[in-house]
Design a protein around this motif. Structure first.
Motif, PDB file in Angstrom:
ATOM      1  N   ALA A   1       0.345   5.305   1.298  1.00 19.68           N
ATOM      2  CA  ALA A   1      -0.487   6.251   2.037  1.00 19.68           C
ATOM      3  C   ALA A   1       0.039   7.659   1.792  1.00 19.68           C
ATOM      4  CB  ALA A   1      -0.478   5.939   3.528  1.00 19.68           C
TER       5      ALA A   1
ATOM      6  N   VAL B   1       1.992  10.289  -7.796  1.00 21.68           N
ATOM      7  CA  VAL B   1       1.524  10.783  -6.497  1.00 21.68           C
ATOM      8  C   VAL B   1       2.603  11.649  -5.848  1.00 21.68           C
ATOM      9  CG1 VAL B   1       1.012  10.042  -4.133  1.00 21.68           C
ATOM     10  CG2 VAL B   1      -0.157   8.982  -6.062  1.00 21.68           C
TER      11      VAL B   1
ATOM     12  N   SER C   1       0.829  -1.213   0.000  1.00 19.07           N
ATOM     13  CA  SER C   1       0.000   0.000   0.000  1.00 19.07           C
ATOM     14  C   SER C   1       0.857   1.254   0.000  1.00 19.07           C
ATOM     15  CB  SER C   1      -0.944   0.016   1.198  1.00 19.07           C
ATOM     16  OG  SER C   1      -0.208   0.132   2.389  1.00 19.07           O
TER      17      SER C   1
ATOM     18  N   LEU D   1       2.441   4.905 -10.495  1.00 19.00           N
ATOM     19  CA  LEU D   1       1.480   5.618  -9.650  1.00 19.00           C
ATOM     20  C   LEU D   1       2.209   6.316  -8.506  1.00 19.00           C
ATOM     21  CD1 LEU D   1      -1.409   6.386  -8.880  1.00 19.00           C
ATOM     22  CD2 LEU D   1      -1.482   4.306  -7.512  1.00 19.00           C
TER      23      LEU D   1
ATOM     24  N   THR E   1      -4.972   9.310   2.302  1.00 24.05           N
ATOM     25  CA  THR E   1      -5.531   8.450   1.269  1.00 24.05           C
ATOM     26  C   THR E   1      -4.633   7.237   1.174  1.00 24.05           C
ATOM     27  OG1 THR E   1      -6.289  10.383   0.039  1.00 24.05           O
ATOM     28  CG2 THR E   1      -6.159   8.302  -1.169  1.00 24.05           C
ATOM     29  N   VAL E   2      -5.232   6.047   1.200  1.00 24.58           N
ATOM     30  CA  VAL E   2      -4.463   4.816   1.066  1.00 24.58           C
ATOM     31  C   VAL E   2      -4.790   4.179  -0.274  1.00 24.58           C
ATOM     32  CG1 VAL E   2      -4.033   2.514   2.008  1.00 24.58           C
ATOM     33  CG2 VAL E   2      -4.407   4.443   3.554  1.00 24.58           C
ATOM     34  N   VAL E   3      -3.740   3.821  -1.006  1.00 26.04           N
ATOM     35  CA  VAL E   3      -3.887   3.170  -2.303  1.00 26.04           C
ATOM     36  C   VAL E   3      -3.323   1.760  -2.180  1.00 26.04           C
ATOM     37  CG1 VAL E   3      -3.256   3.241  -4.737  1.00 26.04           C
ATOM     38  CG2 VAL E   3      -3.582   5.384  -3.467  1.00 26.04           C
ATOM     39  N   PRO E   4      -4.170   0.731  -2.293  1.00 20.57           N
ATOM     40  CA  PRO E   4      -3.662  -0.644  -2.216  1.00 20.57           C
ATOM     41  C   PRO E   4      -2.985  -1.052  -3.530  1.00 20.57           C
ATOM     42  CG  PRO E   4      -6.033  -0.667  -2.517  1.00 20.57           C
ATOM     43  CD  PRO E   4      -5.621   0.777  -2.403  1.00 20.57           C
ATOM     44  N   ASN E   5      -1.955  -1.868  -3.402  1.00 22.16           N
ATOM     45  CA  ASN E   5      -1.247  -2.446  -4.556  1.00 22.16           C
ATOM     46  C   ASN E   5      -0.870  -1.416  -5.627  1.00 22.16           C
ATOM     47  OD1 ASN E   5      -1.549  -5.095  -3.425  1.00 22.16           O
ATOM     48  ND2 ASN E   5      -3.685  -4.964  -4.036  1.00 22.16           N
ATOM     49  N   PRO E   6      -0.163  -0.358  -5.241  1.00 18.94           N
ATOM     50  CA  PRO E   6       0.188   0.680  -6.218  1.00 18.94           C
ATOM     51  C   PRO E   6       1.289   0.215  -7.172  1.00 18.94           C
ATOM     52  CG  PRO E   6       1.301   1.089  -4.154  1.00 18.94           C
ATOM     53  CD  PRO E   6       0.394  -0.090  -3.924  1.00 18.94           C
ATOM     54  N   THR E   7       1.325   0.827  -8.330  1.00 14.43           N
ATOM     55  CA  THR E   7       2.421   0.586  -9.272  1.00 14.43           C
ATOM     56  C   THR E   7       3.510   1.627  -9.019  1.00 14.43           C
ATOM     57  OG1 THR E   7       1.515   2.079 -10.942  1.00 14.43           O
ATOM     58  CG2 THR E   7       0.808  -0.255 -11.037  1.00 14.43           C
TER      59      THR E   7
END
Length: 133
Positions: free
Chosen positions: A6, A32, A4, A28, A19-25
Motif C-alpha cells: 500500500a 515504488v 500486498s 516493483l 494505492t494497493v498493489v496485490p502480490n507485488p514483486t
C-alpha cells in the motif's frame, strides 16, 4: 512473499490517497519506493502486508525513515536506537506531517532496504536490534 503493498500520499487538495498493489514483486517495491521519494506530492508511507498477517510500515523523508513492524499475532516492534547515530532531534515527514524524532531511531535508505528485504523474504528477526512496544 508479501500479499500486498500500500502506497499512501497526499494529493493537491491535501487529501490522503492510497494505492494497493496485490502480490507485488521485490522489483516493483523498489520502483515504488524510489518513485515515492522523488514525487512532488507529500509521501505518507508504504505498508507491506505478508500473507500471514504481519505488516511493515515505512515512513519518512529526506533519506531518513521510521519503520514499524507488527507480527501476525499483533505484537509490535520498532528498531532500537542506533548507538552509532546522534540522539539529536531531526525533522522528517511522517504521516504527511513534519515530525521531530531522535536521529538514532531513524534508518537511512541502505539500512531500511535491508530490513524490508528481511521482511519480504520472511527473515526478519526481532530478537536483536528491535524493541517490543
Amino acid at each position: 512473499m508479501p500479499h500486498s503493498l500500500a502506497i499512501n500520499e497526499y494529493d493537491e487538495g491535501n487529501r490522503l490517497r492510497g494505492t494497493v498493489v496485490p502480490n507485488p514483486t521485490w522489483e516493483l517495491f523498489l520502483d515504488v519506493f524510489r518513485a515515492a521519494q522523488s514525487r512532488a506530492r507529500r509521501f505518507a508511507g508504504i505498508s507491506v502486508a505478508a500473507v500471514n498477517g504481519a505488516s511493515l510500515m515505512i515512513d519518512g523523508s529526506d533519506g531518513l525513515f521510521f519503520v514499524f513492524y507488527e507480527r501476525f499475532d499483533g505484537f509490535q516492534f520498532q528498531p532500537l536506537p542506533d548507538p552509532y547515530q546522534s540522539n539529536a532531534d531531526v525533522t522528517v515527514v511522517c504521516g504527511g506531517v513534519f515530525t521531530t524524532l531522535p536521529r538514532s531511531y531513524l534508518l537511512d535508505e541502505q539500512r531500511l532496504l535491508r530490513v524490508v528485504d528481511d521482511f519480504w523474504y520472511d527473515r526478519l528477526d526481532t530478537t536483536e536490534g528491535w524493541e517490543a512496544l
